[in-house]
Design a protein around this motif. Structure first.
Motif, PDB file in Angstrom:
ATOM      1  N   ILE A 319      15.224 102.489  53.732  1.00  0.00           N
ATOM      2  CA  ILE A 319      15.825 101.658  54.779  1.00  0.00           C
ATOM      3  C   ILE A 319      17.155 101.069  54.314  1.00  0.00           C
ATOM      4  CG2 ILE A 319      15.501  99.571  56.157  1.00  0.00           C
ATOM      5  CD1 ILE A 319      12.509 100.141  56.109  1.00  0.00           C
ATOM      6  N   ILE A 320      17.194 100.648  53.063  1.00  0.00           N
ATOM      7  CA  ILE A 320      18.431 100.066  52.536  1.00  0.00           C
ATOM      8  C   ILE A 320      19.545 101.102  52.503  1.00  0.00           C
ATOM      9  CG2 ILE A 320      19.501  99.129  50.442  1.00  0.00           C
ATOM     10  CD1 ILE A 320      16.882  97.746  49.850  1.00  0.00           C
ATOM     11  N   ARG A 321      19.234 102.300  52.062  1.00  0.00           N
ATOM     12  CA  ARG A 321      20.270 103.318  51.925  1.00  0.00           C
ATOM     13  C   ARG A 321      20.704 103.899  53.261  1.00  0.00           C
ATOM     14  NH1 ARG A 321      19.522 106.550  46.219  1.00  0.00           N
ATOM     15  NH2 ARG A 321      18.984 104.721  44.951  1.00  0.00           N
ATOM     16  N   ILE A 322      19.930 103.647  54.306  1.00  0.00           N
ATOM     17  CA  ILE A 322      20.346 104.083  55.645  1.00  0.00           C
ATOM     18  C   ILE A 322      20.983 102.924  56.416  1.00  0.00           C
ATOM     19  CG2 ILE A 322      19.555 104.972  57.860  1.00  0.00           C
ATOM     20  CD1 ILE A 322      17.415 106.517  56.389  1.00  0.00           C
ATOM     21  N   GLY A 323      20.232 101.836  56.593  1.00  0.00           N
ATOM     22  CA  GLY A 323      20.747 100.715  57.367  1.00  0.00           C
ATOM     23  C   GLY A 323      21.736  99.854  56.612  1.00  0.00           C
ATOM     24  N   GLY A 324      21.524  99.674  55.303  1.00  0.00           N
ATOM     25  CA  GLY A 324      22.416  98.822  54.521  1.00  0.00           C
ATOM     26  C   GLY A 324      23.421  99.589  53.694  1.00  0.00           C
ATOM     27  N   GLY A 326      26.457 100.444  54.369  1.00  0.00           N
ATOM     28  CA  GLY A 326      27.785  99.831  54.378  1.00  0.00           C
ATOM     29  C   GLY A 326      27.895  98.686  53.387  1.00  0.00           C
ATOM     30  N   LEU A 327      26.851  97.865  53.287  1.00  0.00           N
ATOM     31  CA  LEU A 327      26.880  96.742  52.348  1.00  0.00           C
ATOM     32  C   LEU A 327      26.875  97.233  50.906  1.00  0.00           C
ATOM     33  CD1 LEU A 327      26.743  93.729  51.730  1.00  0.00           C
ATOM     34  CD2 LEU A 327      24.257  93.844  52.047  1.00  0.00           C
ATOM     35  N   LEU A 328      26.083  98.256  50.615  1.00  0.00           N
ATOM     36  CA  LEU A 328      26.046  98.789  49.251  1.00  0.00           C
ATOM     37  C   LEU A 328      27.385  99.404  48.860  1.00  0.00           C
ATOM     38  CD1 LEU A 328      22.510 100.487  49.173  1.00  0.00           C
ATOM     39  CD2 LEU A 328      23.153  98.208  48.385  1.00  0.00           C
TER      40      LEU A 328
END
Length: 387
Positions: A319-324, A326-328
């Motif tokens: 989920i982080i690597r898809i939804g977040g 941009g932040l990463l």
């Protein structure tokens, strides 16, 4: 007219007395006697010497009642192993899990906000947001699942339960997103955290719509146990680093940090597996007290429950690597050191999820296997009795 021996009248008069049934309905006996005396030949089943179908012999009636009793007892025995009768299971303790997970999500959101708004953060607010995002997403996953379990525990239809669970996860996600937008700074970072948190809560709610509600409850309990342990473990991370040989050189510090991370993952997986097994055992006993019998869970259910905490951690990373994403990317673009740090953190999170998955699954299976007794020895086939 006198009844002389050998005359037809004597034969007709004596026939009812010799052939009349000894049991059965009295009216049927009298009717057959009248027909016989009037010279009418019996028809149907009476002509073949059988009793009328309306009159049941005592033996037949007893056998009929016995067969009815067997039919009635058959489904009762067949239903002993199936409590739900095809309906979704009941997850005990879902309300307590929901309250704990909501408190955990609120604590993660508050700590992330304090870290971002702290005066010491300065230009590193983006890095701190990227660092805190995994904990927020995991808490949102668990909160969506536990609140959906508590809300749909009494629903019997599987389709209705799944739709209600997804709707509950949507509500939790929207509330968390609104709270983030109201309390965090209004920027792109805040919107990314809010949107990713809402998506995680919806996915957690959909997970709670599964038919095996007890397994979902065990997974959430194991994940909460592992996450709380990680927070407590952070207090002893520095002493363990010294114990594992952290010195003045950068290589020694990295090696010690690697061993500390593996120790944390090993202990977290062990606790997660034990928590999953204890929840499933407790839920079975609750079901036995509540319904009289409980449908037993086979080893695959324990395997999934033990591995569930690690699976949720890996799902958090997805989920982080898809939804977040941009932040990463924004955090990695700050400097070369930040890029290296974000890459190392991502690899560490994946390794931690894999460790927790396998250790938790193995722990649950070992504990479950120790509770199984020896298989009953089947008796040899008896030889047929001699006639």
């Amino acid at each position: 007219m006198s009844n002389q021996p050998g005359s037809s009248t004597a034969a007709q008069t004596d026939q009812p007395e010799a052939v009349g049934p000894t049991t059965g309905d009295g009216a049927a006996v009298e009717t057959s006697a009248v027909k016989a005396s009037s010279g009418e030949a019996p028809t149907g089943e009476a002509a073949s010497g059988e009793a009328p179908s309306a009159v049941a012999a005592p033996g037949e009636a007893a056998s009929g009642e016995a067969s009815t009793g067997e039919d009635a007892a058959g489904p009762a025995h067949a239903d002993e192993g199936t409590v739900t009768g095809g309906r979704p299971e009941f997850a005990p303790g879902a309300l307590v899990l929901a309250l704990v997970s909501i408190g955990w999500l609120a604590a993660m959101l508050w700590s992330t906000r304090e870290a971002i708004h702290s005066t010491a953060a300065g230009v590193t607010a983006i890095s701190l947001s990227a660092y805190a995002l995994p904990g927020v997403i995991t808490a949102a996953l668990v909160s969506g699942a536990t609140v959906a379990l508590a809300a749909t525990n009494r629903l019997g239809r599987a389709t209705l339960r799944f739709l209600a669970a997804v709707g509950t996860g949507l509500v939790i996600g929207l509330l968390a997103a609104v709270a983030i937008n109201l309390t965090y700074a209004d920027n792109a970072t805040t919107n990314t955290i809010a949107g990713t948190t809402a998506a995680a809560a919806i996915i957690g709610g959909a997970m709670a719509g599964a038919r095996q509600a007890r397994v979902v409850g065990a997974i959430t309990a194991a994940t909460l146990t592992a996450q709380i342990f990680v927070v407590l473990f952070s207090r002893v991370r520095d002493p363990l680093s010294d114990l594992f040989g952290a010195g003045e050189t950068q290589q020694s510090v990295l090696d010690a940090a690697k061993w500390v991370s593996r120790t944390e993952s090993l202990l977290a997986g062990l606790l997660a597996g034990l928590a999953a097994y204890l929840y499933l055992t407790w839920s079975r006993r609750r079901a036995e007290r509540r319904d009289g019998v409980a449908s037993p869970l086979r080893w695959p259910a324990y395997l999934v429950a033990g591995a569930g905490a690690g699976l949720l951690l890996l799902l958090t990373e997805v989920i982080i690597r898809i939804g977040g994403r941009g932040l990463l990317d924004l955090a990695a673009a700050l400097s070369e050191a930040d890029e290296v740090a974000q890459t190392a953190l991502g690899t560490s999170r994946v390794d931690n999820g894999i460790w927790v998955l396998f250790v938790g699954a193995l722990t649950t299976l070992i504990v479950f296997g120790r509770t199984l007794g020896p298989r009953p020895v089947e008796d040899e086939t008896d030889e047929p009795a001699a006639p």
